[in-house]
Design a protein around this motif. Structure first.
Motif, PDB file in Angstrom:
ATOM      1  N   GLN A 340      92.671  33.693  31.455  1.00 53.72           N
ATOM      2  CA  GLN A 340      93.439  33.502  32.670  1.00 53.72           C
ATOM      3  C   GLN A 340      94.048  32.109  32.665  1.00 53.72           C
ATOM      4  O   GLN A 340      93.521  31.172  32.063  1.00 53.72           O
ATOM      5  CB  GLN A 340      92.555  33.713  33.902  1.00 53.72           C
ATOM      6  CG  GLN A 340      92.077  35.145  34.043  1.00 53.72           C
ATOM      7  CD  GLN A 340      91.340  35.392  35.347  1.00 53.72           C
ATOM      8  OE1 GLN A 340      91.370  34.576  36.259  1.00 53.72           O
ATOM      9  NE2 GLN A 340      90.674  36.533  35.438  1.00 53.72           N
ATOM     10  N   SER A 341      95.173  31.959  33.367  1.00 58.00           N
ATOM     11  CA  SER A 341      95.988  30.753  33.252  1.00 58.00           C
ATOM     12  C   SER A 341      95.275  29.484  33.676  1.00 58.00           C
ATOM     13  O   SER A 341      95.319  28.464  32.980  1.00 58.00           O
ATOM     14  CB  SER A 341      97.269  30.932  34.068  1.00 58.00           C
ATOM     15  OG  SER A 341      98.148  31.823  33.422  1.00 58.00           O
ATOM     16  N   LEU A 374      90.493  31.476  27.616  1.00 55.91           N
ATOM     17  CA  LEU A 374      91.608  31.860  26.747  1.00 55.91           C
ATOM     18  C   LEU A 374      91.119  31.884  25.308  1.00 55.91           C
ATOM     19  O   LEU A 374      90.684  30.860  24.768  1.00 55.91           O
ATOM     20  CB  LEU A 374      92.756  30.861  26.898  1.00 55.91           C
ATOM     21  CG  LEU A 374      93.924  30.994  25.915  1.00 55.91           C
ATOM     22  CD1 LEU A 374      94.570  32.362  26.005  1.00 55.91           C
ATOM     23  CD2 LEU A 374      94.950  29.890  26.165  1.00 55.91           C
ATOM     24  N   ARG A 398     100.333  35.005  34.040  1.00 57.15           N
ATOM     25  CA  ARG A 398      99.862  34.612  32.720  1.00 57.15           C
ATOM     26  C   ARG A 398     100.681  33.487  32.084  1.00 57.15           C
ATOM     27  O   ARG A 398     100.509  33.182  30.895  1.00 57.15           O
ATOM     28  CB  ARG A 398      99.831  35.840  31.803  1.00 57.15           C
ATOM     29  CG  ARG A 398      98.696  36.784  32.183  1.00 57.15           C
ATOM     30  CD  ARG A 398      98.635  38.029  31.342  1.00 57.15           C
ATOM     31  NE  ARG A 398      97.327  38.682  31.506  1.00 57.15           N
ATOM     32  CZ  ARG A 398      96.995  39.855  30.971  1.00 57.15           C
ATOM     33  NH1 ARG A 398      97.880  40.523  30.226  1.00 57.15           N
ATOM     34  NH2 ARG A 398      95.794  40.360  31.160  1.00 57.15           N
ATOM     35  N   GLN A 399     101.560  32.857  32.867  1.00 57.93           N
ATOM     36  CA  GLN A 399     102.392  31.793  32.298  1.00 57.93           C
ATOM     37  C   GLN A 399     101.540  30.650  31.750  1.00 57.93           C
ATOM     38  O   GLN A 399     101.816  30.108  30.677  1.00 57.93           O
ATOM     39  CB  GLN A 399     103.356  31.266  33.372  1.00 57.93           C
ATOM     40  CG  GLN A 399     104.398  32.273  33.832  1.00 57.93           C
ATOM     41  CD  GLN A 399     103.895  33.183  34.952  1.00 57.93           C
ATOM     42  OE1 GLN A 399     102.730  33.135  35.353  1.00 57.93           O
ATOM     43  NE2 GLN A 399     104.777  34.020  35.479  1.00 57.93           N
ATOM     44  N   GLY A 400     100.508  30.257  32.485  1.00 57.07           N
ATOM     45  CA  GLY A 400      99.677  29.135  32.063  1.00 57.07           C
ATOM     46  C   GLY A 400      98.976  29.362  30.745  1.00 57.07           C
ATOM     47  O   GLY A 400      98.868  28.454  29.912  1.00 57.07           O
ATOM     48  N   ARG A 401      98.504  30.579  30.527  1.00 54.63           N
ATOM     49  CA  ARG A 401      97.783  30.835  29.276  1.00 54.63           C
ATOM     50  C   ARG A 401      98.735  30.878  28.088  1.00 54.63           C
ATOM     51  O   ARG A 401      98.384  30.442  26.988  1.00 54.63           O
ATOM     52  CB  ARG A 401      96.936  32.093  29.375  1.00 54.63           C
ATOM     53  CG  ARG A 401      97.651  33.429  29.276  1.00 54.63           C
ATOM     54  CD  ARG A 401      96.640  34.567  29.295  1.00 54.63           C
ATOM     55  NE  ARG A 401      97.207  35.827  28.809  1.00 54.63           N
ATOM     56  CZ  ARG A 401      96.483  36.927  28.597  1.00 54.63           C
ATOM     57  NH1 ARG A 401      95.191  36.937  28.838  1.00 54.63           N
ATOM     58  NH2 ARG A 401      97.056  38.024  28.146  1.00 54.63           N
ATOM     59  N   THR A 404      99.798  27.243  27.315  1.00 54.66           N
ATOM     60  CA  THR A 404      98.688  26.554  26.667  1.00 54.66           C
ATOM     61  C   THR A 404      98.572  26.933  25.197  1.00 54.66           C
ATOM     62  O   THR A 404      98.435  26.074  24.317  1.00 54.66           O
ATOM     63  CB  THR A 404      97.370  26.872  27.391  1.00 54.66           C
ATOM     64  OG1 THR A 404      97.441  26.394  28.737  1.00 54.66           O
ATOM     65  CG2 THR A 404      96.179  26.233  26.689  1.00 54.66           C
ATOM     66  N   PHE A 507      99.032  30.714  40.176  1.00 52.37           N
ATOM     67  CA  PHE A 507      98.767  31.738  39.177  1.00 52.37           C
ATOM     68  C   PHE A 507      98.135  33.001  39.769  1.00 52.37           C
ATOM     69  O   PHE A 507      97.671  33.866  39.030  1.00 52.37           O
ATOM     70  CB  PHE A 507      97.873  31.183  38.063  1.00 52.37           C
ATOM     71  CG  PHE A 507      98.550  30.123  37.240  1.00 52.37           C
ATOM     72  CD1 PHE A 507      99.757  30.384  36.607  1.00 52.37           C
ATOM     73  CD2 PHE A 507      98.000  28.856  37.115  1.00 52.37           C
ATOM     74  CE1 PHE A 507     100.388  29.416  35.858  1.00 52.37           C
ATOM     75  CE2 PHE A 507      98.615  27.880  36.360  1.00 52.37           C
ATOM     76  CZ  PHE A 507      99.821  28.153  35.731  1.00 52.37           C
ATOM     77  N   TYR A 512     103.825  32.542  40.557  1.00 50.14           N
ATOM     78  CA  TYR A 512     104.635  31.692  39.676  1.00 50.14           C
ATOM     79  C   TYR A 512     106.049  32.251  39.574  1.00 50.14           C
ATOM     80  O   TYR A 512     107.035  31.496  39.697  1.00 50.14           O
ATOM     81  CB  TYR A 512     103.988  31.602  38.290  1.00 50.14           C
ATOM     82  CG  TYR A 512     104.709  30.723  37.290  1.00 50.14           C
ATOM     83  CD1 TYR A 512     105.919  31.110  36.713  1.00 50.14           C
ATOM     84  CD2 TYR A 512     104.180  29.494  36.907  1.00 50.14           C
ATOM     85  CE1 TYR A 512     106.575  30.317  35.794  1.00 50.14           C
ATOM     86  CE2 TYR A 512     104.839  28.682  35.980  1.00 50.14           C
ATOM     87  CZ  TYR A 512     106.032  29.110  35.438  1.00 50.14           C
ATOM     88  OH  TYR A 512     106.683  28.309  34.536  1.00 50.14           O
TER      89      TYR A 512
END
Length: 578
Positions: A340-341, A374, A398-401, A404, A507, A512
């Motif tokens: 998760q993000s 992740l 899921r943008q953050g994951r 990353t 998130f 987002y």
């Protein structure tokens, strides 16, 4: 390639909520999975050898609960939803203490719940007098979601183009369905066969999965392995009693296994297109890769046909994510497997197997890992080298994951495909370094791009570049250079509003995407969001520099008018809040 983000909705006998009206299904149409509690099923569960010693007290509670539910249901088959609801609302006495059904249910891991429900599931038959099971049936043209239907039809039409270039030309394109992503490899077979036949194709099921490969490698020999297929299905995929539920498909699986990989390769060679279902990309990887990471004969054949332009390859959800891998611009492209993000940005990415669903309940996650971590593996099937693939993207924040993983692994790009959306990938025979992409469907495709100024360390991300392309947009990559072309029916936003754009829990769900869309459709330069993880608050900033661009427009599919806003070159940064 046709890479779908999952979440496609098609009218079928088990999904009537996806239909514009209720079809008149024939008697042999399956309406739902059914579960029956009988004493010998309970015995199979209570005698399970795989339950660790420290989980045995929980198993005794489960046994008592199932005995209680059996007395209430009185040999009446019910759906999984009905059985789960009854379980959660019940209480049972065990050794003089009352056990809450809700607490018991929530304390089980995903693997434990799968084991229990598998042991209780039965074949759905037309009547008690017949041995033939009923099958899920599709009524494609009655689907509410015309975007989903359009994506599937596009896939069939592309298969038809491949068929037209072969000799002799068949009356209909031949689509091979691979259900290797499913923990239960038989559950989706009826659906895809019915769907693609209705859309004008001939359809074959290819029973290649992780258990099949393990059976062929059985230490006692392939014949012994295939004859003992249920053992491998349990060990490799955590799936039980499937021959009881799908006796015909289990027989086909065994016969297919006994014929070996040469037969599978021949069947693949007759295909105009292959479709890979959703589920768990790690299972699909094991279905098409050897334990040492080399191609199985089946994957080797797919790779050759794809490179020669003799095959359309499509996937949805896990069937898309597993295609990642290979090398692009000197960097290895990895395969995402979990996460998760918020946790990804806080902890970073871990190069290890994905934790099992509910692993925190049975303490099987592994050291330093939880269910939200992740994780990734070095490669997937190595059929899509241009960047990491992710799915169910904006809908699950899921943008953050993806940001990353791209930053940490030094990849050039990451591709996040939204639900009910497809990314069409085409190649230029005269210029192999040029790859063309086209977006089709209800939502969009998010690109995470690492630039020279991008930096990442846990809890801080600096100046990653993001793009979001929606229905009708196209773009291309050549030697790492991105060239974008917005659909010609989209135009530059003309609003002069400059509102303060801010989102809490950025998130959660698709917050987002909503925040980015507000930025896209106005003249604002910045937007911010917050999220919490490990008891600390973080700030995410979206910044539109001078080189950013956005376009907005409306598109009609049937009676649905959908508004879109696409953008490129928006910078993303994350840091702890002050």
């Amino acid at each position: 390639m046709v890479l779908m983000g999952g979440g496609l909705s098609i009218c079928s006998s088990t999904q009537e909520s996806a239909c514009v009206s209720t079809p008149q299904w024939p008697d042999e149409a399956k309406k739902a999975e059914l579960y029956l509690i009988q004493p010998h099923y309970i015995t199979n569960i209570s005698n399970a050898e795989d339950w660790p010693a420290d989980r045995k007290p929980l198993l005794r509670q489960v046994t008592a609960m199932l005995q209680h539910l059996q007395s209430k249901l009185a040999d009446t088959p019910v759906t999984q939803r009905e059985l789960s609801r009854l379980w959660r609302s019940s209480e049972v006495e065990v050794n003089g203490s009352w056990v809450s059904g809700r607490e018991l249910y929530s304390s089980l891991s995903g693997a434990e719940l799968n084991f229990i429900f598998d042991q209780l599931e039965i074949a759905v038959k037309k009547s008690s007098l017949t041995k033939n099971r009923v099958e899920e049936q599709v009524s494609a043209q009655l689907s509410k979601d015309q975007f989903s239907l359009g994506l599937y039809q596009q896939f069939v039409d592309l298969a038809r183009e491949v068929n037209a270039n072969k000799k002799p030309v068949k009356k209909a394109p031949h689509i091979v369905v691979l259900t290797a992503s499913g923990r239960d490899p038989y559950a989706a077979v009826d659906f895809y066969q019915s769907l693609f036949e209705q859309l004008g194709a001939t359809v074959s099921w290819l029973p290649v999965n992780a258990a099949y490969q393990a059976a062929l490698r059985d230490s006692a020999g392939a014949e012994a392995g295939c004859n003992n297929f249920p053992h491998h299905l349990t060990k490799e995929q955590g799936s039980f009693q499937r021959a009881r539920v799908y006796p015909d498909l289990a027989t086909k699986q065994k016969e297919f296994c006994l014929k070996g990989s040469d037969n599978a390769v021949r069947l693949i060679g007759k295909a105009d297109a292959i479709f890979i279902n959703g589920g768990d990309q790690s299972l699909t990887y094991k279905a098409l890769k050897q334990p040492d990471g080399t191609d199985t004969p089946e994957l080797a054949k797919i790779r050759v046909m794809l490179e020669r332009g003799k095959l359309i390859l499509a996937g949805t959800s896990a069937g898309t994510a597993v295609l990642s891998g290979g090398s692009y611009l000197g960097q290895q492209t990895v395969m995402i497997s979990n996460g998760q993000s918020a946790q990804a940005l806080y902890q970073g990415a871990l190069a290890q197997p994905a934790p099992a669903d509910g692993c925190e309940n049975d303490r099987s996650c592994g050291e330093g890992v939880d269910e939200k971590s992740l994780t990734y593996q070095a490669s997937g099937l190595n059929l899509f080298p241009w960047g990491v693939l992710d799915t169910h993207f904006s809908e699950r924040g899921r943008q953050g994951r993806l940001l990353t993983l791209v930053a940490q692994t030094q990849a050039s790009f990451g591709f996040g495909v939204d639900e009910a959306t497809g990314l069409l990938v085409g190649f230029d025979d005269k210029n192999p370094s040029l790859v063309r992409f086209h977006v089709k469907g209800n939502n969009g495709v998010y690109l995470a791009e690492r630039s020279a100024n991008s930096q990442f360390k846990p809890s801080k991300l600096t100046e990653m570049t993001s793009h979001y392309f929606t229905n009708g947009d196209s773009f291309s990559l050549q030697q790492g250079q991105l060239i974008a072309n917005f659909a010609d029916w989209k135009y530059a936003p003309n609003t002069s509003n400059r509102p303060l754009l801010n989102s809490g829990n950025v998130f959660s769900s698709d917050n987002y995407r909503q925040l980015a869309q507000l930025l896209c459709g106005t003249q604002s330069r910045d937007a911010t969001g917050q999220f919490d993880v490990a008891g600390r608050e973080y700030k995410l900033k979206l910044h539109r520099p001078a080189e950013a661009a956005s376009r907005t427009g409306q598109y009609a599919v049937g009676n649905v008018h959908k508004s879109y806003c696409s953008y490129r070159n928006v910078l993303v940064s994350v840091e702890p809040a002050l």
